[in-house]
Write an enzyme that holds these catalytic residues in place. Structure first.
Site, mmCIF file in Angstrom:
data_model
loop_
_atom_site.group_PDB
_atom_site.id
_atom_site.type_symbol
_atom_site.label_atom_id
_atom_site.label_comp_id
_atom_site.label_asym_id
_atom_site.label_seq_id
_atom_site.Cartn_x
_atom_site.Cartn_y
_atom_site.Cartn_z
ATOM 1 N N GLY A 278 0.776 -1.561 -0.029
ATOM 2 C CA GLY A 278 0.233 -0.099 -0.127
ATOM 3 C C GLY A 278 1.102 1.055 0.145
ATOM 4 O O GLY A 278 0.576 2.298 -0.214
ATOM 5 N N CYS A 391 -13.917 4.466 -27.767
ATOM 6 C CA CYS A 391 -15.760 4.942 -28.022
ATOM 7 C C CYS A 391 -16.406 5.191 -26.940
ATOM 8 O O CYS A 391 -17.073 4.913 -25.994
ATOM 9 C CB CYS A 391 -16.432 4.478 -28.840
ATOM 10 S SG CYS A 391 -15.242 3.823 -30.160
HETATM 11 N N1 LLP Z 1 -1.420 -7.174 -0.527
HETATM 12 C C1 LLP Z 1 -2.099 -7.279 -0.481
HETATM 13 C C2 LLP Z 1 -2.896 -8.464 0.118
HETATM 14 C C3 LLP Z 1 -3.291 -6.618 -1.767
HETATM 15 O O1 LLP Z 1 -4.558 -6.910 -1.440
HETATM 16 C C4 LLP Z 1 -2.597 -5.847 -2.742
HETATM 17 C C5 LLP Z 1 -3.373 -4.875 -3.553
HETATM 18 C C6 LLP Z 1 -1.023 -5.433 -2.087
HETATM 19 C C7 LLP Z 1 -0.171 -5.698 -0.888
HETATM 20 C C8 LLP Z 1 -0.212 -5.018 -2.952
HETATM 21 O O2 LLP Z 1 -0.837 -3.139 -3.294
HETATM 22 P P1 LLP Z 1 -0.043 -2.131 -3.515
HETATM 23 O O3 LLP Z 1 1.478 -2.185 -2.669
HETATM 24 O O4 LLP Z 1 0.324 -2.409 -4.445
HETATM 25 O O5 LLP Z 1 -0.258 -1.365 -2.744
HETATM 26 N N2 LLP Z 1 -6.057 -2.248 -8.833
HETATM 27 C C9 LLP Z 1 -5.703 -0.719 -7.510
HETATM 28 C C10 LLP Z 1 -4.871 -0.754 -6.802
HETATM 29 C C11 LLP Z 1 -5.219 -2.521 -6.078
HETATM 30 C C12 LLP Z 1 -4.595 -3.291 -4.774
HETATM 31 C C13 LLP Z 1 -5.163 -4.303 -3.987
HETATM 32 N N3 LLP Z 1 -4.650 -4.376 -3.418
HETATM 33 C C14 LLP Z 1 -5.338 0.716 -8.645
HETATM 34 O O6 LLP Z 1 -4.809 0.610 -9.249
HETATM 35 O O7 LLP Z 1 -4.344 1.695 -7.476
#
Ligand code: LLP
Length: 463
Positions: A278, A391
């Site tokens: 995150g 589109c």
């Molecule tokens: N761990 C778990 C359990 C997760 O659900 C996620 C992301 C991560 C790690 C990695 O999170 P990151 O470090 O990449 O923020 N499609 C969305 C983001 C969805 C994230 C889902 N889970 C976007 O484009 O911002």
């Protein structure tokens, strides 16, 4: 490429109330290192280069639109996370951000583990030789087949997400004569937003078992009774694109609280905690991301302190960054097709991709930067909206951007920080062919995911 002149679009000051938009950057040709990957620069002709290769050459060789991934930067970021957390912690790259076999090999070589959340991601990880014990399987509704494949492969951990799944994984493991290492995902009552976190009284989302109300503790109770499971830890992921470490700190505090409660109730000290991913990245110059070292220090301090207070041994910490590793390492290269001035409004710049290669603007109102990269320009800034070729009027790549007023068809634009959740969320809308991912390192470029072809599309269409 054509360089035809066209009338300049409206100047921002002509059309917008003062202060509504940030002023245009002092130098439209400058590349803010915050949003561009490490080996990006401009050469003596004003052309942007990646790993020393001009984007004009990359466009010629690989076409547009295409994602260009800075392998040197990717590896450096892996090492920064690895070093920040040290050998008594684990860094799991979240494959959902972007996964390919080359990426799996880099992760393996740089000492990272891998978090997968589907059979497809698991298959990619195994095909590229990631040792199964370094893989974690996630998901709020893993299928029986996914669980079976993961247990058979011998994944290092499955993160359990519901009461049903606790039983399901235990049965599958027992049937296979195995004892599966698992963590339980809990929701700690911290809701993360882009720039802040808000403590919520109620949990209202689909993941995990809530700490409040005792579901998490009940999950632990059930998991500890099942022979097929070896419960090794508690997992918490509070959200994405977070800039403030305090949300992670509150989560760490609450997870350690549960460990103490488990010790008191069951006489068991769970040896692991996972604090999820995150960590935010800079999409524009206004974003101010934290460094891995900062988050590692903050987490280690709070976990150590809370454990000392509770009389617990410090568990092994793991984290799961996706975006923070791959996000900043790639840009999407587009060619400008049309430049349409809407007098009194703004100028619409259409590129040869769009929401099929970057859905994040349409889906999350995400903000991106964009730059003219095939040349420099001394023209005045022009308030622009960079749109795709689909589109759909919501097909916006960059909502508000200042581009030089002499922008013309044939110019190349690059949108930085598209390494995460762009190719992995790409679609075939309008039967668009998903762009390739080209890795660049040490002056050499190679395709790691090829461009889709019409044959690829037709292969699925069985008539
Ligand atoms: N761990 C778990 C359990 C997760 O659900 C996620 C992301 C991560 C790690 C990695 O999170 P990151 O470090 O990449 O923020 N499609 C969305 C983001 C969805 C994230 C889902 N889970 C976007 O484009 O911002």
């Amino acid at each position: 490429m054509s360089r035809s002149a066209h009338p300049a679009g409206p100047r921002y000051a002509d059309v917008l109330p003062e202060g509504h938009y940030a002023a245009p950057p002092a130098d439209l040709n400058a590349l803010d290192p915050k949003v561009w990957s490490r080996t990006v620069a401009r050469d003596e002709h004003g052309v942007v280069t990646l790993g020393g290769i001009p984007v004009t050459r990359l466009a010629e060789e690989f076409g547009t639109p295409a994602y260009f991934l800075d392998e040197t930067d990717f590896r450096a970021r892996c090492r920064a996370w690895r070093d920040a957390f040290g050998t008594d912690a684990d860094v799991f790259y979240a494959g959902k951000a972007f996964l390919s076999r080359a990426v799996v090999r880099w992760l393996h070589e740089e000492g990272l583990n891998l978090d997968v959340c589907s059979a497809g991601e698991l298959a990619t990880a195994l095909a590229a030789g990631m040792p199964a014990e370094r893989i974690a399987l996630h998901g709020n509704n893993k299928s029986t087949e996914e669980i079976t494949r993961a247990v058979e492969a011998g994944v290092g951990r499955i993160v359990l997400d519901s009461f049903q799944e606790i039983v399901r994984v235990a049965h599958i493991a027992e049937r296979l004569g195995k004892r599966q290492r698992v963590q339980i995902r809990i929701t700690v009552g911290v809701e993360a937003h882009t720039h802040e976190f808000i403590a919520t009284a109620h949990e209202d989302q689909k993941f995990g078992l809530a700490l409040a109300g005792g579901q998490a503790a009940e999950g632990v109770r059930r998991a500890l009774k099942l022979d097929g499971l070896e419960l090794v830890g508690i997992h918490s992921h509070i959200g994405s694109q977070i800039f403030d470490t305090s949300g992670f700190e509150v989560a760490a505090h609450r997870v350690v609280g549960l460990l103490a409660q488990i010790r008191d109730e069951h006489g068991v000290e769970l040896p692991e905690i996972d604090l999820g991913g995150g960590l935010g990245i800079a999409y524009t110059s206004d974003d101010d991301p934290r460094e891995p070292q900062e988050i590692a220090t903050a987490l280690r301090e709070i976990v150590t302190r809370e454990c000392a207070a509770a009389g617990l041994a410090v568990p092994r910490i793991s984290v799961e960054p996706g975006r923070a590793i791959v996000g900043p390492t790639a840009f999407t290269l587009y060619e400008v097709g049309t430049v349409k001035e809407l007098p009194g409004l703004r100028t619409y710049v259409s590129v040869d991709g769009g929401m099929s290669d970057n859905i994040r603007t349409a889906l999350y109102d995400a903000e991106y930067s964009v730059a003219l990269v095939s040349r420099t320009s001394a023209a005045a800034p022009m308030l622009s909206r960079v749109v795709g070729k689909h589109c759909e009027s919501g097909d916006i790549v960059v909502r508000d951007a200042f581009l030089p007023a002499d922008l013309a068809p044939g110019d190349l634009l690059a949108v930085p920080a598209t390494g995460a959740y762009c190719r992995s969320m790409a679609s075939n809308y309008n039967h668009a062919l998903r762009p390739p991912v080209v890795a660049v390192a040490d002056g050499a470029a190679r395709v790691i995911v090829r461009r889709e072809t019409e044959e690829d599309l037709l292969r699925l269409d069985v008539g």
